[in-house]
Design an enzyme around this catalytic site. Structure first.
Site, PDB file in Angstrom:
ATOM      1  N   ASP A  35      28.862 -13.009  73.538  1.00 20.86           N
ATOM      2  CA  ASP A  35      30.121 -12.851  74.288  1.00 20.86           C
ATOM      3  C   ASP A  35      29.908 -11.925  75.495  1.00 20.86           C
ATOM      4  OD1 ASP A  35      32.807 -12.973  74.874  1.00 20.86           O
ATOM      5  OD2 ASP A  35      33.485 -11.867  73.113  1.00 20.86           O
ATOM      6  N   ILE A 125      26.889 -10.363  64.814  1.00 14.59           N
ATOM      7  CA  ILE A 125      27.721  -9.248  64.342  1.00 14.59           C
ATOM      8  C   ILE A 125      28.596  -9.667  63.150  1.00 14.59           C
ATOM      9  CG2 ILE A 125      29.542  -7.609  65.076  1.00 14.59           C
ATOM     10  CD1 ILE A 125      28.365  -8.229  68.038  1.00 14.59           C
TER      11      ILE A 125
HETATM   12  P1  ADP Z   1      29.251 -13.333  66.108  1.00 13.66           P
HETATM   13  O1  ADP Z   1      30.201 -12.186  66.271  1.00 13.66           O
HETATM   14  O2  ADP Z   1      29.948 -14.689  66.093  1.00 13.66           O
HETATM   15  O3  ADP Z   1      28.292 -13.139  64.986  1.00 13.66           O
HETATM   16  P2  ADP Z   1      27.164 -12.628  68.053  1.00 13.66           P
HETATM   17  O4  ADP Z   1      27.250 -12.726  69.527  1.00 13.66           O
HETATM   18  O5  ADP Z   1      26.994 -11.292  67.452  1.00 13.66           O
HETATM   19  O6  ADP Z   1      28.482 -13.382  67.511  1.00 13.66           O
HETATM   20  O7  ADP Z   1      25.997 -13.555  67.540  1.00 13.66           O
HETATM   21  C1  ADP Z   1      26.038 -14.970  67.490  1.00 13.66           C
HETATM   22  C2  ADP Z   1      24.655 -15.502  67.759  1.00 13.66           C
HETATM   23  O8  ADP Z   1      24.393 -15.478  69.163  1.00 13.66           O
HETATM   24  C3  ADP Z   1      23.537 -14.673  67.126  1.00 13.66           C
HETATM   25  O9  ADP Z   1      22.620 -15.564  66.500  1.00 13.66           O
HETATM   26  C4  ADP Z   1      22.891 -13.964  68.312  1.00 13.66           C
HETATM   27  O10 ADP Z   1      21.502 -13.745  68.110  1.00 13.66           O
HETATM   28  C5  ADP Z   1      23.095 -14.989  69.390  1.00 13.66           C
HETATM   29  N1  ADP Z   1      23.016 -14.518  70.784  1.00 13.66           N
HETATM   30  C6  ADP Z   1      23.179 -13.282  71.291  1.00 13.66           C
HETATM   31  N2  ADP Z   1      22.997 -13.291  72.637  1.00 13.66           N
HETATM   32  C7  ADP Z   1      22.706 -14.579  72.981  1.00 13.66           C
HETATM   33  C8  ADP Z   1      22.402 -15.259  74.208  1.00 13.66           C
HETATM   34  N3  ADP Z   1      22.367 -14.622  75.369  1.00 13.66           N
HETATM   35  N4  ADP Z   1      22.137 -16.602  74.163  1.00 13.66           N
HETATM   36  C9  ADP Z   1      22.180 -17.282  72.986  1.00 13.66           C
HETATM   37  N5  ADP Z   1      22.472 -16.705  71.810  1.00 13.66           N
HETATM   38  C10 ADP Z   1      22.730 -15.376  71.801  1.00 13.66           C
END
Ligand code: ADP
Length: 173
Positions: A35, A125
């Site tokens: 995000d 997260i």
């Molecule tokens: P949530 O709160 O839904 O768990 P997160 O953003 O913490 O969302 O993580 C969701 C997934 O996105 C995780 O597998 C994380 O490693 C991945 N992620 C984080 N940054 C990126 C990015 N720039 N591109 C693709 N995936 C990402």
């Protein structure tokens, strides 16, 4: 013929697709993880779009999805969906996660997208076990594409090797 789904390891903010999906939170005002990366790379237009949606319809509930401009990203749209927080697995997490994929794809179709990129929703997260999440993700997209009369290229854009392996295993299953 259904187009096969793809998996790749990449930063989704740099991925070229008509729509990229954001793992947002209910407030839609941005957060950490993917995000934060999407808002940073796409610029303030995306947040403006989110704020308008919140003003119109309130927060985005878990499993639902909304669509905004992609700002400076090469994608045309960002589809923001709110994954479930993992809570042991008995709080309808799989249904909610499936809704994220389904509702995002519905919005993509409604907006004429021919290609969509998904991150591994909820596996950061929000703590959803990656193997379980991979099963739900691939099965839900597979079912959607089977029932859809539109051809859509779907790519799972994984950020880590573990998710990539798990998604690939599901794609080959
Ligand atoms: P949530 O709160 O839904 O768990 P997160 O953003 O913490 O969302 O993580 C969701 C997934 O996105 C995780 O597998 C994380 O490693 C991945 N992620 C984080 N940054 C990126 C990015 N720039 N591109 C693709 N995936 C990402």
């Amino acid at each position: 013929m259904i187009k096969p789904m793809q998996a790749t390891k990449a930063d989704i903010t740099k991925f070229e697709a008509d729509a990229i999906v954001n793992a947002a939170n209910t407030s839609l005002i941005g957060g950490g993880g993917v995000d934060g990366a999407i808002h940073r790379a796409g610029g303030p237009e995306i947040l403006e779009g989110c704020r308008k949606i919140v003003a119109r319809q309130g927060s985005c509930k878990t499993g639902e999805a909304v669509i905004t401009t992609a700002g400076k990203l090469s994608a045309k749209f960002v589809i923001h969906t709110v994954g479930p927080v993992w809570n042991g697995g008995h709080k309808k997490e799989p249904e909610k996660l499936a809704n994220c994929y389904r509702n995002s794809l519905k919005l993509a179709v409604e907006n004429g997208c021919g290609s969509v990129a998904f991150p591994n929703i909820s596996t950061g997260i929000y703590g959803y076990p990656k193997d379980e999440a991979a099963k739900v993700a691939v099965q839900t997209v597979r079912d959607f594409l089977k029932e859809s009369d539109r051809e859509i290229d779907v790519t799972f854009v994984c950020f880590d090797d573990e998710n990539l392996k798990l998604i690939e295993a599901q794609l080959n299953a």
